[in-house]
Enzyme design. Sequence first.
Site, PDB file in Angstrom:
ATOM      1  N   ASP A  98      10.988  -0.495   0.403  1.00  0.00           N
ATOM      2  CA  ASP A  98      10.733  -1.673   0.387  1.00  0.00           C
ATOM      3  C   ASP A  98      12.147  -2.399  -0.664  1.00  0.00           C
ATOM      4  O   ASP A  98      11.791  -3.410  -0.536  1.00  0.00           O
ATOM      5  CB  ASP A  98       9.661  -1.903  -0.769  1.00  0.00           C
ATOM      6  CG  ASP A  98       9.499  -1.332  -1.656  1.00  0.00           C
ATOM      7  OD1 ASP A  98      10.632  -0.766  -2.591  1.00  0.00           O
ATOM      8  OD2 ASP A  98       8.342  -0.848  -2.445  1.00  0.00           O
ATOM      9  N   PRO A 153       0.812  -1.013   0.293  1.00  0.00           N
ATOM     10  CA  PRO A 153       0.251  -0.199   0.236  1.00  0.00           C
ATOM     11  C   PRO A 153       0.867   1.265  -0.291  1.00  0.00           C
ATOM     12  O   PRO A 153       1.968   1.337   0.406  1.00  0.00           O
ATOM     13  CB  PRO A 153      -0.973  -0.274   1.581  1.00  0.00           C
ATOM     14  CG  PRO A 153       0.184  -1.080   1.986  1.00  0.00           C
ATOM     15  CD  PRO A 153       0.706  -1.785   1.417  1.00  0.00           C
ATOM     16  N   ASP A 154       0.165   2.380  -0.701  1.00  0.00           N
ATOM     17  CA  ASP A 154       1.214   3.823  -0.466  1.00  0.00           C
ATOM     18  C   ASP A 154       0.639   4.028   0.595  1.00  0.00           C
ATOM     19  O   ASP A 154      -0.558   3.813   1.912  1.00  0.00           O
ATOM     20  CB  ASP A 154       0.735   4.073  -2.161  1.00  0.00           C
ATOM     21  CG  ASP A 154      -0.726   5.368  -2.001  1.00  0.00           C
ATOM     22  OD1 ASP A 154      -1.143   4.784  -1.166  1.00  0.00           O
ATOM     23  OD2 ASP A 154      -0.993   5.716  -2.743  1.00  0.00           O
ATOM     24  N   PHE A 155       1.085   5.407   1.211  1.00  0.00           N
ATOM     25  CA  PHE A 155       0.601   6.417   2.238  1.00  0.00           C
ATOM     26  C   PHE A 155      -1.150   6.936   2.497  1.00  0.00           C
ATOM     27  O   PHE A 155      -1.477   6.885   3.253  1.00  0.00           O
ATOM     28  CB  PHE A 155       1.392   7.303   2.789  1.00  0.00           C
ATOM     29  CG  PHE A 155       2.848   6.405   2.667  1.00  0.00           C
ATOM     30  CD1 PHE A 155       3.408   5.635   4.352  1.00  0.00           C
ATOM     31  CD2 PHE A 155       4.032   5.650   2.332  1.00  0.00           C
ATOM     32  CE1 PHE A 155       4.589   5.216   4.388  1.00  0.00           C
ATOM     33  CE2 PHE A 155       5.107   5.534   1.887  1.00  0.00           C
ATOM     34  CZ  PHE A 155       5.183   4.775   3.403  1.00  0.00           C
ATOM     35  N   ARG A 156      -1.147   7.832   1.327  1.00  0.00           N
ATOM     36  CA  ARG A 156      -2.175   8.783   1.147  1.00  0.00           C
ATOM     37  C   ARG A 156      -3.266   8.019   0.088  1.00  0.00           C
ATOM     38  O   ARG A 156      -3.970   9.643   0.271  1.00  0.00           O
ATOM     39  CB  ARG A 156      -1.445   9.849   1.417  1.00  0.00           C
ATOM     40  CG  ARG A 156      -0.249  10.424   2.373  1.00  0.00           C
ATOM     41  CD  ARG A 156       0.238  11.639   2.145  1.00  0.00           C
ATOM     42  NE  ARG A 156       1.709  11.719   3.278  1.00  0.00           N
ATOM     43  CZ  ARG A 156       2.414  11.249   3.605  1.00  0.00           C
ATOM     44  NH1 ARG A 156       3.563  10.590   1.979  1.00  0.00           N
ATOM     45  NH2 ARG A 156       3.225  11.970   4.337  1.00  0.00           N
ATOM     46  N   ASN A 179      10.803   4.642  -1.146  1.00  0.00           N
ATOM     47  CA  ASN A 179      10.599   3.565  -0.676  1.00  0.00           C
ATOM     48  C   ASN A 179      11.461   2.969  -0.174  1.00  0.00           C
ATOM     49  O   ASN A 179      12.839   2.693  -0.247  1.00  0.00           O
ATOM     50  CB  ASN A 179      10.544   3.060  -1.782  1.00  0.00           C
ATOM     51  CG  ASN A 179       9.035   3.231  -2.384  1.00  0.00           C
ATOM     52  OD1 ASN A 179       7.993   4.092  -1.789  1.00  0.00           O
ATOM     53  ND2 ASN A 179       8.662   3.356  -3.573  1.00  0.00           N
ATOM     54  N   HIS A 224      14.371   8.098   2.280  1.00  0.00           N
ATOM     55  CA  HIS A 224      14.362   7.277   3.842  1.00  0.00           C
ATOM     56  C   HIS A 224      14.467   6.013   4.475  1.00  0.00           C
ATOM     57  O   HIS A 224      14.140   5.650   4.981  1.00  0.00           O
ATOM     58  CB  HIS A 224      12.429   7.711   4.041  1.00  0.00           C
ATOM     59  CG  HIS A 224      11.902   8.782   3.495  1.00  0.00           C
ATOM     60  ND1 HIS A 224      10.861   8.316   2.895  1.00  0.00           N
ATOM     61  CD2 HIS A 224      12.620   9.714   3.107  1.00  0.00           C
ATOM     62  CE1 HIS A 224      10.522   9.982   2.725  1.00  0.00           C
ATOM     63  NE2 HIS A 224      11.498  10.600   2.922  1.00  0.00           N
TER      64      HIS A 224
HETATM   65  P1  OAD Z   1       2.057   8.687  -0.690  1.00  0.00           P
HETATM   66  O1  OAD Z   1       1.357   7.992   0.039  1.00  0.00           O
HETATM   67  O2  OAD Z   1       2.476   9.704  -0.168  1.00  0.00           O
HETATM   68  O3  OAD Z   1       1.696   8.560  -2.457  1.00  0.00           O
HETATM   69  C1  OAD Z   1       1.883   8.076  -3.160  1.00  0.00           C
HETATM   70  C2  OAD Z   1       1.248   8.825  -5.035  1.00  0.00           C
HETATM   71  O4  OAD Z   1       1.081   7.906  -5.683  1.00  0.00           O
HETATM   72  C3  OAD Z   1       0.308   9.382  -5.035  1.00  0.00           C
HETATM   73  O5  OAD Z   1      -0.549  10.518  -5.356  1.00  0.00           O
HETATM   74  C4  OAD Z   1      -0.821   8.586  -5.760  1.00  0.00           C
HETATM   75  O6  OAD Z   1      -1.811   8.755  -6.358  1.00  0.00           O
HETATM   76  C5  OAD Z   1       0.407   7.592  -6.120  1.00  0.00           C
HETATM   77  N1  OAD Z   1      -0.323   6.279  -6.586  1.00  0.00           N
HETATM   78  C6  OAD Z   1      -0.508   5.371  -6.263  1.00  0.00           C
HETATM   79  N2  OAD Z   1      -0.787   4.219  -7.070  1.00  0.00           N
HETATM   80  C7  OAD Z   1      -0.110   4.416  -8.120  1.00  0.00           C
HETATM   81  C8  OAD Z   1       0.070   4.229  -9.542  1.00  0.00           C
HETATM   82  N3  OAD Z   1       0.195   2.328  -9.819  1.00  0.00           N
HETATM   83  N4  OAD Z   1       0.562   4.449 -10.294  1.00  0.00           N
HETATM   84  C9  OAD Z   1       1.077   5.732 -10.446  1.00  0.00           C
HETATM   85  N5  OAD Z   1       0.473   6.496  -9.123  1.00  0.00           N
HETATM   86  C10 OAD Z   1       0.016   6.074  -8.083  1.00  0.00           C
HETATM   87  O7  OAD Z   1       3.386   8.406  -0.806  1.00  0.00           O
HETATM   88  P2  OAD Z   1       4.509   8.851  -1.151  1.00  0.00           P
HETATM   89  O8  OAD Z   1       5.108  10.133  -1.371  1.00  0.00           O
HETATM   90  O9  OAD Z   1       6.065   8.078  -1.534  1.00  0.00           O
HETATM   91  O10 OAD Z   1       7.906   8.107   4.598  1.00  0.00           O
HETATM   92  O11 OAD Z   1       5.218   9.516   0.511  1.00  0.00           O
HETATM   93  C11 OAD Z   1       6.467   9.838   1.126  1.00  0.00           C
HETATM   94  C12 OAD Z   1       6.120   9.348   2.359  1.00  0.00           C
HETATM   95  O12 OAD Z   1       5.661  10.093   3.267  1.00  0.00           O
HETATM   96  C13 OAD Z   1       7.293   8.027   2.678  1.00  0.00           C
HETATM   97  O13 OAD Z   1       8.019   7.530   2.226  1.00  0.00           O
HETATM   98  C14 OAD Z   1       6.563   7.756   4.528  1.00  0.00           C
HETATM   99  C15 OAD Z   1       5.087   8.270   4.735  1.00  0.00           C
HETATM  100  O14 OAD Z   1       5.242   8.503   5.267  1.00  0.00           O
HETATM  101  C16 OAD Z   1       7.938   7.781   5.409  1.00  0.00           C
HETATM  102  O15 OAD Z   1       7.469   7.218   6.623  1.00  0.00           O
HETATM  103  C17 OAD Z   1       9.633   8.992   6.196  1.00  0.00           C
END
Ligand code: OAD
Length: 364
Positions: A119, A43-46, A117, A136
């Site tokens: 991972d 999963p992503d975060f946001r 990431n 990170h």
């Molecule tokens: P986010 O979850 O903030 O953002 C992920 C982005 O990827 C969002 O804009 C989604 O719309 C997009 N997305 C998801 N799936 C996708 C796909 N298949 N193709 C294209 N886009 C897609 O994640 P990060 O930006 O990585 O830090 O978050 C940054 C940091 O916040 C992480 O490294 C983590 C977190 O808190 C720490 O834990 C220190």
Amino acid sequence: MSKNAKVLKKQDIPSLAEYIASDKCKNIVLMLGAGVSTAAGIPDFRSPETGLYANLARLNLPYPEAVFEINFFRKNPVPFYTLAQELYPGKFRPTITHSFIRLLAKHGLLHTCFTQNIDVLERIAGVPDDKIIEAHGSFASQRCIDCHKPFDDDEMKRKILAKETPKCGKCGGLVKPDIVFFGESLPDEFIKAIPNVAKADLLIVMGTSLTVQPFAGLAERAGASCPRVLINLDRVGSIGRRPNDLVLLGKCDEVVSKLCRELGWEKELMDLWAKTEIKTKSPVEGEEDEGEDEGEVKGEDEEVKVKEPATAEDLVGAITDAIGRQLKLDESESKTDQDKDEAAEEEAAKGTEKDESSKAGGKL
Ligand code: OAD
Ligand code: ZN
């Protein structure tokens, strides 16, 4: 070149492919986020429905980000370790996008791959280590948060997979993977590599919401005439404001596949991705070896076990439930301790000697 001069003929994939194939484009810098790995089942975060933070919001945490917050971790490391057990490297297959990054390196075009990431899928996909900056941190090493003594890799893997909290052999402090938590500084390698962005002939930002600094600020360091490409589900950050910016909305894997088709690299891409395939073992076999070689980062020809459930949506549910159960457990344990302490105090008041076991099993 003036900053308004057009580098890409048009703001589209064919023009981007033409530029990448030209001798003007020699150094490509990448900025990656969690969206690059969602297709791998992480999963992503946001993301509003499927993101980790939206799901953790239903738990009894002070705020969802607390799981990655150093002061919270000191008080309660269990939610982080529950998450770490689910996300521990070695169970996930790199995505087509990870293989695209390797392909850029193979063509001698990859200058630096900055990733947020943890991972390590870039490494598993075969991107050369010296091209990767894990801004990170990652699960590759760990140390005590108090005396900073490094902790053994195998012991760490064993503890994480057994859902135990590792403690420092020297001072008894908590041990944490070298993942950057909120409230901690970024690795020196990241700081040293920041100037690389200014050397880029092309900056590609993929799968990140560009909300976390200082990482997000890298995008501003690209030269004025350097095309900046955003490949993401939604528009983020400032990309799109400069004349040479190109926003390609969509899933990373689909957009990079189209780009590779234009470049005539499609077969090469799919051949590289095929090499990352996980050879699934029977569930029984998998059970047998669990905790032994799971979690190990493997080379492309070695066997790795597949992690079920396979989608990011399923996994985020499993993670949230597991953390929720741990938090409840924690709460009831502390209540039991409180009861025990109260009972012991009553005993002590009655002149009975206080038993050590009344304090055992308590929270950290
Ligand atoms: P986010 O979850 O903030 O953002 C992920 C982005 O990827 C969002 O804009 C989604 O719309 C997009 N997305 C998801 N799936 C996708 C796909 N298949 N193709 C294209 N886009 C897609 O994640 P990060 O930006 O990585 O830090 O978050 C940054 C940091 O916040 C992480 O490294 C983590 C977190 O808190 C720490 O834990 C220190
Ligand atoms: Zn220590």
